[in-house]
Design a protein around this motif. Structure first.
Motif, PDB file in Angstrom:
ATOM      1  N   PHE A  14       0.452  -1.405  -0.025  1.00  0.00           N
ATOM      2  CA  PHE A  14       0.444  -0.275   0.123  1.00  0.00           C
ATOM      3  C   PHE A  14       0.755   1.243   0.084  1.00  0.00           C
ATOM      4  CE2 PHE A  14      -2.915  -3.245   1.988  1.00  0.00           C
ATOM      5  CZ  PHE A  14      -4.170  -3.172   1.567  1.00  0.00           C
ATOM      6  N   THR A  15       1.744   1.138   0.162  1.00  0.00           N
ATOM      7  CA  THR A  15       2.809   2.699  -0.245  1.00  0.00           C
ATOM      8  C   THR A  15       3.763   1.886  -1.039  1.00  0.00           C
ATOM      9  OG1 THR A  15       4.672   2.245   2.028  1.00  0.00           O
ATOM     10  CG2 THR A  15       2.720   3.157   2.751  1.00  0.00           C
ATOM     11  N   ARG A  16       5.379   2.889  -1.209  1.00  0.00           N
ATOM     12  CA  ARG A  16       6.995   2.786  -1.824  1.00  0.00           C
ATOM     13  C   ARG A  16       7.674   2.938  -0.288  1.00  0.00           C
ATOM     14  NH1 ARG A  16       3.409   1.487  -4.147  1.00  0.00           N
ATOM     15  NH2 ARG A  16       2.788   1.915  -6.795  1.00  0.00           N
ATOM     16  N   THR A  72       1.743  12.077  -1.280  1.00  0.00           N
ATOM     17  CA  THR A  72       1.621  11.223  -3.055  1.00  0.00           C
ATOM     18  C   THR A  72       2.950  10.474  -2.711  1.00  0.00           C
ATOM     19  OG1 THR A  72       0.581  13.143  -3.373  1.00  0.00           O
ATOM     20  CG2 THR A  72       1.600  11.669  -5.111  1.00  0.00           C
ATOM     21  N   THR A  75       2.306   6.929  -0.537  1.00  0.00           N
ATOM     22  CA  THR A  75       1.436   6.078  -1.533  1.00  0.00           C
ATOM     23  C   THR A  75       1.927   5.704  -2.643  1.00  0.00           C
ATOM     24  OG1 THR A  75       0.028   8.319  -2.286  1.00  0.00           O
ATOM     25  CG2 THR A  75       0.458   6.813   0.408  1.00  0.00           C
ATOM     26  N   GLY A  76       3.206   6.403  -3.643  1.00  0.00           N
ATOM     27  CA  GLY A  76       3.206   6.174  -4.901  1.00  0.00           C
ATOM     28  C   GLY A  76       1.949   6.364  -5.639  1.00  0.00           C
ATOM     29  N   LEU A  78      -0.905   6.052  -5.849  1.00  0.00           N
ATOM     30  CA  LEU A  78      -1.748   5.038  -5.618  1.00  0.00           C
ATOM     31  C   LEU A  78      -3.357   4.941  -5.940  1.00  0.00           C
ATOM     32  CD1 LEU A  78      -2.102   1.519  -6.219  1.00  0.00           C
ATOM     33  CD2 LEU A  78      -1.989   1.700  -3.456  1.00  0.00           C
ATOM     34  N   HIS A  79      -3.747   5.855  -4.873  1.00  0.00           N
ATOM     35  CA  HIS A  79      -4.927   6.434  -4.619  1.00  0.00           C
ATOM     36  C   HIS A  79      -5.815   7.489  -5.245  1.00  0.00           C
ATOM     37  CE1 HIS A  79      -4.276   3.350  -1.846  1.00  0.00           C
ATOM     38  NE2 HIS A  79      -3.729   4.097  -0.746  1.00  0.00           N
ATOM     39  N   ASP A  81      -4.940   8.122  -8.957  1.00  0.00           N
ATOM     40  CA  ASP A  81      -5.090   7.005  -9.933  1.00  0.00           C
ATOM     41  C   ASP A  81      -6.214   6.972  -9.773  1.00  0.00           C
ATOM     42  OD1 ASP A  81      -3.877   5.442 -12.555  1.00  0.00           O
ATOM     43  OD2 ASP A  81      -4.860   3.798 -11.282  1.00  0.00           O
ATOM     44  N   SER A 106      -5.826   3.480 -18.594  1.00  0.00           N
ATOM     45  CA  SER A 106      -5.676   3.643 -18.627  1.00  0.00           C
ATOM     46  C   SER A 106      -5.144   5.313 -18.436  1.00  0.00           C
ATOM     47  CB  SER A 106      -4.021   3.183 -18.537  1.00  0.00           C
ATOM     48  OG  SER A 106      -3.273   3.446 -20.132  1.00  0.00           O
ATOM     49  N   ASP A 226     -10.363   0.949  -7.925  1.00  0.00           N
ATOM     50  CA  ASP A 226     -10.433   2.659  -7.962  1.00  0.00           C
ATOM     51  C   ASP A 226     -11.558   3.540  -7.076  1.00  0.00           C
ATOM     52  OD1 ASP A 226      -8.955   2.677 -10.276  1.00  0.00           O
ATOM     53  OD2 ASP A 226     -10.195   2.012 -11.625  1.00  0.00           O
ATOM     54  N   GLY A 229     -10.043   3.846  -3.522  1.00  0.00           N
ATOM     55  CA  GLY A 229      -8.240   4.787  -3.574  1.00  0.00           C
ATOM     56  C   GLY A 229      -9.241   5.553  -3.728  1.00  0.00           C
TER      57      GLY A 229
END
Length: 246
Positions: A14-16, A72, A75-76, A78-79, A81, A106, A226, A229
């Motif tokens: 869930f994270t980077r 951001t 989390t990369g 992720l959410h 998106d 995409s 999605d 997120g």
């Protein structure tokens, strides 16, 4: 899977954050349970970035931008998106099957870009406003936003999955009732610890969840990755705004 391994897998998924790779179970069982802790970690890191920027003498707006950037980065995106995909899919007039196809695409559309703009600008503005509050309040507000945002996922899991085989379906398969009860208890304790701002935040989170989940059920028949997120991001914004109230 041990407790430490499952937590590391949850953070890695869930994270980077550089915690190393950990094996993921096929149904994400055990990973979903750590969502509140992951949210607390993400919010704490963003809050520390906000306080550090303020400590360096930056004005409120740059502090808000840097804190949102840190949020951001952790989390990369992720959410975010999910925000873009839900903006494109839920706001157009189309049958549910077409909405799901748009959300899977995409490419970024106009509605998705607008959704991203308003979510990010709201988060920046709320974080900037928190600079004028007590440092402990600002840090706790970020932690609460991260936690409540991810605890909303458990509410979303009460809806059917709209796309079998996707991330939303995997989250459903990995969810157990005790995870939801634990998350609810943690959220209530955290909100009570924040006093009136905790109650404002809880109300904001509930209203946000009702609004977005009702729209998802009516327009695509349930939830997807999605939607989860977008639910996390919009709840974070709502809670941060609630913590800015006098």
């Amino acid at each position: 899977m041990s407790v430490i391994s499952s937590f590391r897998a949850a953070v890695a998924f869930f994270t980077r954050l550089p915690v190393g790779k950990a094996p993921l179970p096929p149904t994400l069982s055990g990973i979903v349970a750590w969502l509140p802790a992951v949210g607390l970690l993400v919010g704490a890191l963003a809050g520390l970035a906000l306080l550090l920027a303020a400590r360096l003498g930056l004005t409120a707006l740059p502090c808000g931008v840097l804190a949102a950037l840190a949020w951001t980065a952790v989390t990369g995106g992720l959410h975010l998106d999910g925000v873009a995909d839900c903006g494109d899919g839920l706001l157009v007039e189309a049958p549910p099957e077409r909405r799901l196809a748009i959300m899977k695409d995409s490419r970024l559309g106009s509605f998705g870009a607008l959704a991203l703009f308003f979510v990010l600008s709201t988060k920046v503005a709320a974080l900037a406003a928190l600079v004028g509050t007590a440092p402990l309040h600002a840090l706790c507000a970020c932690c609460l936003a991260g936690m409540l945002g991810r605890c909303q996922v458990f509410a979303g899991m009460r809806l059917p999955t709209a796309r079998p085989g996707g991330l939303g379906s995997m989250m459903h398969d990995g969810m157990k009732p005790r995870y939801a009860y634990t998350a609810l208890g943690l959220c209530l304790v955290a909100c009570l610890a924040m006093g009136r701002h905790g109650l404002y935040s809880l109300l904001a989170a509930v209203l946000t969840g009702i609004w977005l989940l009702s729209a998802a059920r009516a327009r695509i028949g349930g939830v997807t990755g999605d939607v989860f997120g977008a639910l996390i991001e919009t709840t974070e914004c709502a809670v941060l705004l609630a913590c800015c109230l006098p």
